[in-house]
Design a protein around this motif. Structure first.
Motif, PDB file in Angstrom:
ATOM      1  N   LEU A   1       0.855  -1.182   0.000  1.00  0.00           N
ATOM      2  CA  LEU A   1       0.000   0.000   0.000  1.00  0.00           C
ATOM      3  C   LEU A   1       0.889   1.229   0.000  1.00  0.00           C
ATOM      4  O   LEU A   1       1.829   1.318   0.802  1.00  0.00           O
ATOM      5  CB  LEU A   1      -0.911   0.007   1.232  1.00  0.00           C
ATOM      6  CG  LEU A   1      -1.862  -1.175   1.358  1.00  0.00           C
ATOM      7  CD1 LEU A   1      -2.613  -1.111   2.682  1.00  0.00           C
ATOM      8  CD2 LEU A   1      -2.833  -1.201   0.195  1.00  0.00           C
ATOM      9  N   VAL A   2       0.608   2.166  -0.903  1.00  0.00           N
ATOM     10  CA  VAL A   2       1.456   3.341  -1.079  1.00  0.00           C
ATOM     11  C   VAL A   2       0.574   4.594  -1.135  1.00  0.00           C
ATOM     12  O   VAL A   2      -0.440   4.611  -1.825  1.00  0.00           O
ATOM     13  CB  VAL A   2       2.292   3.224  -2.372  1.00  0.00           C
ATOM     14  CG1 VAL A   2       3.168   4.449  -2.573  1.00  0.00           C
ATOM     15  CG2 VAL A   2       3.142   1.957  -2.341  1.00  0.00           C
ATOM     16  N   THR A   3       0.976   5.635  -0.412  1.00  0.00           N
ATOM     17  CA  THR A   3       0.250   6.902  -0.466  1.00  0.00           C
ATOM     18  C   THR A   3       1.105   7.967  -1.132  1.00  0.00           C
ATOM     19  O   THR A   3       2.328   7.858  -1.182  1.00  0.00           O
ATOM     20  CB  THR A   3      -0.148   7.398   0.940  1.00  0.00           C
ATOM     21  OG1 THR A   3       1.029   7.621   1.707  1.00  0.00           O
ATOM     22  CG2 THR A   3      -1.043   6.406   1.641  1.00  0.00           C
ATOM     23  N   GLY A   4       0.417   9.004  -1.630  1.00  0.00           N
ATOM     24  CA  GLY A   4       1.114  10.148  -2.208  1.00  0.00           C
ATOM     25  C   GLY A   4       1.118  10.204  -3.716  1.00  0.00           C
ATOM     26  O   GLY A   4       1.457  11.222  -4.298  1.00  0.00           O
ATOM     27  N   MET A   5       0.748   9.119  -4.377  1.00  0.00           N
ATOM     28  CA  MET A   5       0.747   9.120  -5.834  1.00  0.00           C
ATOM     29  C   MET A   5      -0.522   9.808  -6.341  1.00  0.00           C
ATOM     30  O   MET A   5      -1.602   9.591  -5.798  1.00  0.00           O
ATOM     31  CB  MET A   5       0.827   7.693  -6.377  1.00  0.00           C
ATOM     32  CG  MET A   5       2.144   7.016  -6.080  1.00  0.00           C
ATOM     33  SD  MET A   5       2.327   5.455  -6.953  1.00  0.00           S
ATOM     34  CE  MET A   5       1.229   4.410  -6.025  1.00  0.00           C
TER      35      MET A   5
ATOM     36  N   ALA B   1       2.991   6.644 -10.644  1.00  0.00           N
ATOM     37  CA  ALA B   1       2.952   5.183 -10.700  1.00  0.00           C
ATOM     38  C   ALA B   1       4.162   4.637 -11.456  1.00  0.00           C
ATOM     39  O   ALA B   1       4.768   3.641 -11.056  1.00  0.00           O
ATOM     40  CB  ALA B   1       1.654   4.724 -11.351  1.00  0.00           C
ATOM     41  N   ALA B   2       4.542   5.312 -12.531  1.00  0.00           N
ATOM     42  CA  ALA B   2       5.702   4.880 -13.315  1.00  0.00           C
ATOM     43  C   ALA B   2       6.985   4.979 -12.496  1.00  0.00           C
ATOM     44  O   ALA B   2       7.858   4.108 -12.585  1.00  0.00           O
ATOM     45  CB  ALA B   2       5.821   5.719 -14.590  1.00  0.00           C
ATOM     46  N   SER B   3       7.101   6.009 -11.667  1.00  0.00           N
ATOM     47  CA  SER B   3       8.285   6.170 -10.817  1.00  0.00           C
ATOM     48  C   SER B   3       8.393   5.021  -9.820  1.00  0.00           C
ATOM     49  O   SER B   3       9.477   4.474  -9.598  1.00  0.00           O
ATOM     50  CB  SER B   3       8.232   7.502 -10.067  1.00  0.00           C
ATOM     51  OG  SER B   3       8.296   8.575 -10.962  1.00  0.00           O
ATOM     52  N   VAL B   4       7.272   4.653  -9.218  1.00  0.00           N
ATOM     53  CA  VAL B   4       7.266   3.544  -8.259  1.00  0.00           C
ATOM     54  C   VAL B   4       7.595   2.238  -8.970  1.00  0.00           C
ATOM     55  O   VAL B   4       8.416   1.443  -8.483  1.00  0.00           O
ATOM     56  CB  VAL B   4       5.910   3.464  -7.521  1.00  0.00           C
ATOM     57  CG1 VAL B   4       5.777   2.173  -6.738  1.00  0.00           C
ATOM     58  CG2 VAL B   4       5.739   4.666  -6.607  1.00  0.00           C
TER      59      VAL B   4
ATOM     60  N   VAL C   1       0.580  -1.316 -10.662  1.00  0.00           N
ATOM     61  CA  VAL C   1       0.095  -0.290  -9.743  1.00  0.00           C
ATOM     62  C   VAL C   1      -1.381  -0.027 -10.037  1.00  0.00           C
ATOM     63  O   VAL C   1      -1.745   0.252 -11.172  1.00  0.00           O
ATOM     64  CB  VAL C   1       0.894   1.022  -9.889  1.00  0.00           C
ATOM     65  CG1 VAL C   1       0.316   2.108  -8.991  1.00  0.00           C
ATOM     66  CG2 VAL C   1       2.363   0.795  -9.580  1.00  0.00           C
ATOM     67  N   ASP C   2      -2.203  -0.154  -9.004  1.00  0.00           N
ATOM     68  CA  ASP C   2      -3.610   0.222  -9.090  1.00  0.00           C
ATOM     69  C   ASP C   2      -3.699   1.598  -8.436  1.00  0.00           C
ATOM     70  O   ASP C   2      -3.827   1.719  -7.218  1.00  0.00           O
ATOM     71  CB  ASP C   2      -4.476  -0.803  -8.367  1.00  0.00           C
ATOM     72  CG  ASP C   2      -5.958  -0.483  -8.450  1.00  0.00           C
ATOM     73  OD1 ASP C   2      -6.342   0.376  -9.268  1.00  0.00           O
ATOM     74  OD2 ASP C   2      -6.725  -1.076  -7.680  1.00  0.00           O
ATOM     75  N   LEU C   3      -3.590   2.639  -9.254  1.00  0.00           N
ATOM     76  CA  LEU C   3      -3.493   4.014  -8.778  1.00  0.00           C
ATOM     77  C   LEU C   3      -4.824   4.532  -8.246  1.00  0.00           C
ATOM     78  O   LEU C   3      -5.852   4.437  -8.904  1.00  0.00           O
ATOM     79  CB  LEU C   3      -3.019   4.924  -9.913  1.00  0.00           C
ATOM     80  CG  LEU C   3      -2.898   6.416  -9.590  1.00  0.00           C
ATOM     81  CD1 LEU C   3      -1.816   6.642  -8.549  1.00  0.00           C
ATOM     82  CD2 LEU C   3      -2.597   7.187 -10.856  1.00  0.00           C
ATOM     83  N   VAL C   4      -4.777   5.067  -7.034  1.00  0.00           N
ATOM     84  CA  VAL C   4      -5.902   5.787  -6.447  1.00  0.00           C
ATOM     85  C   VAL C   4      -5.365   7.193  -6.181  1.00  0.00           C
ATOM     86  O   VAL C   4      -4.703   7.434  -5.170  1.00  0.00           O
ATOM     87  CB  VAL C   4      -6.392   5.125  -5.136  1.00  0.00           C
ATOM     88  CG1 VAL C   4      -7.522   5.939  -4.533  1.00  0.00           C
ATOM     89  CG2 VAL C   4      -6.826   3.690  -5.391  1.00  0.00           C
ATOM     90  N   ALA C   5      -5.602   8.096  -7.123  1.00  0.00           N
ATOM     91  CA  ALA C   5      -5.035   9.446  -7.055  1.00  0.00           C
ATOM     92  C   ALA C   5      -5.403  10.127  -5.744  1.00  0.00           C
ATOM     93  O   ALA C   5      -6.570  10.274  -5.412  1.00  0.00           O
ATOM     94  CB  ALA C   5      -5.506  10.276  -8.235  1.00  0.00           C
ATOM     95  N   GLY C   6      -4.389  10.501  -4.991  1.00  0.00           N
ATOM     96  CA  GLY C   6      -4.595  11.193  -3.728  1.00  0.00           C
ATOM     97  C   GLY C   6      -4.974  10.288  -2.582  1.00  0.00           C
ATOM     98  O   GLY C   6      -5.139  10.747  -1.450  1.00  0.00           O
ATOM     99  N   GLY C   7      -5.096   8.987  -2.832  1.00  0.00           N
ATOM    100  CA  GLY C   7      -5.477   8.037  -1.787  1.00  0.00           C
ATOM    101  C   GLY C   7      -4.396   6.990  -1.603  1.00  0.00           C
ATOM    102  O   GLY C   7      -3.219   7.227  -1.869  1.00  0.00           O
TER     103      GLY C   7
ATOM    104  N   TYR D   1       7.526   8.411  -2.323  1.00  0.00           N
ATOM    105  CA  TYR D   1       6.201   8.115  -1.786  1.00  0.00           C
ATOM    106  C   TYR D   1       6.322   7.356  -0.468  1.00  0.00           C
ATOM    107  O   TYR D   1       7.409   7.010  -0.039  1.00  0.00           O
ATOM    108  CB  TYR D   1       5.381   7.350  -2.828  1.00  0.00           C
ATOM    109  CG  TYR D   1       5.352   8.129  -4.108  1.00  0.00           C
ATOM    110  CD1 TYR D   1       4.553   9.250  -4.239  1.00  0.00           C
ATOM    111  CD2 TYR D   1       6.224   7.814  -5.154  1.00  0.00           C
ATOM    112  CE1 TYR D   1       4.593  10.032  -5.386  1.00  0.00           C
ATOM    113  CE2 TYR D   1       6.268   8.599  -6.297  1.00  0.00           C
ATOM    114  CZ  TYR D   1       5.437   9.693  -6.399  1.00  0.00           C
ATOM    115  OH  TYR D   1       5.491  10.479  -7.517  1.00  0.00           O
ATOM    116  N   ILE D   2       5.187   7.097   0.166  1.00  0.00           N
ATOM    117  CA  ILE D   2       5.176   6.506   1.501  1.00  0.00           C
ATOM    118  C   ILE D   2       4.472   5.159   1.456  1.00  0.00           C
ATOM    119  O   ILE D   2       3.341   5.047   0.975  1.00  0.00           O
ATOM    120  CB  ILE D   2       4.457   7.420   2.500  1.00  0.00           C
ATOM    121  CG1 ILE D   2       5.162   8.776   2.565  1.00  0.00           C
ATOM    122  CG2 ILE D   2       4.372   6.770   3.877  1.00  0.00           C
ATOM    123  CD1 ILE D   2       4.364   9.840   3.283  1.00  0.00           C
TER     124      ILE D   2
END
Length: 95
Positions: free
Chosen positions: A30-34, A40-43, A58-64, A90-91
């Motif tokens: 689980l990652v926050t900050g994206m 997502a590409a950076s991660v 990466v299943d991106l949840v913008a801001g979540g 990111y965190i």
């Protein structure tokens, strides 16, 4: 007269999601900050540099809280995964 043009296109709607590799180990992170595809590409890039990593999705949840899946042939060092995410800016959060 109606003419028909054959474009030779392939319908990919049934296979829009690529199949995951047949890896022995799958890590769910689980990652926050994206906030965008670049994030997502950076991660993905940082995690892919870890020895043994075969694929990263990466299943991106913008801001979540986004879900990151890492596939590998062998178990990966948890600290290396966290360090790669932090290197990308990111965190990683615990479940």
């Amino acid at each position: 007269m109606t003419e028909r043009i054959q474009l030779g296109l392939t319908d990919v709607s049934a296979s829009a999601t690529p199949a995951a590799p047949a890896s022995a180990v799958t890590e769910e992170l689980l990652v926050t900050g994206m906030t965008c595809g670049h994030c997502a590409a950076s991660v993905r890039e940082e995690l892919s540099e870890i020895d043994g990593v075969e694929a990263v999705t990466v299943d991106l949840v913008a801001g979540g809280t986004s879900h990151v899946t890492v596939h590998s042939a062998t178990p990966l060092d948890d600290d290396a995964l966290t360090a790669a995410i932090e290197e990308a800016g990111y965190i990683r959060v615990s479940a």
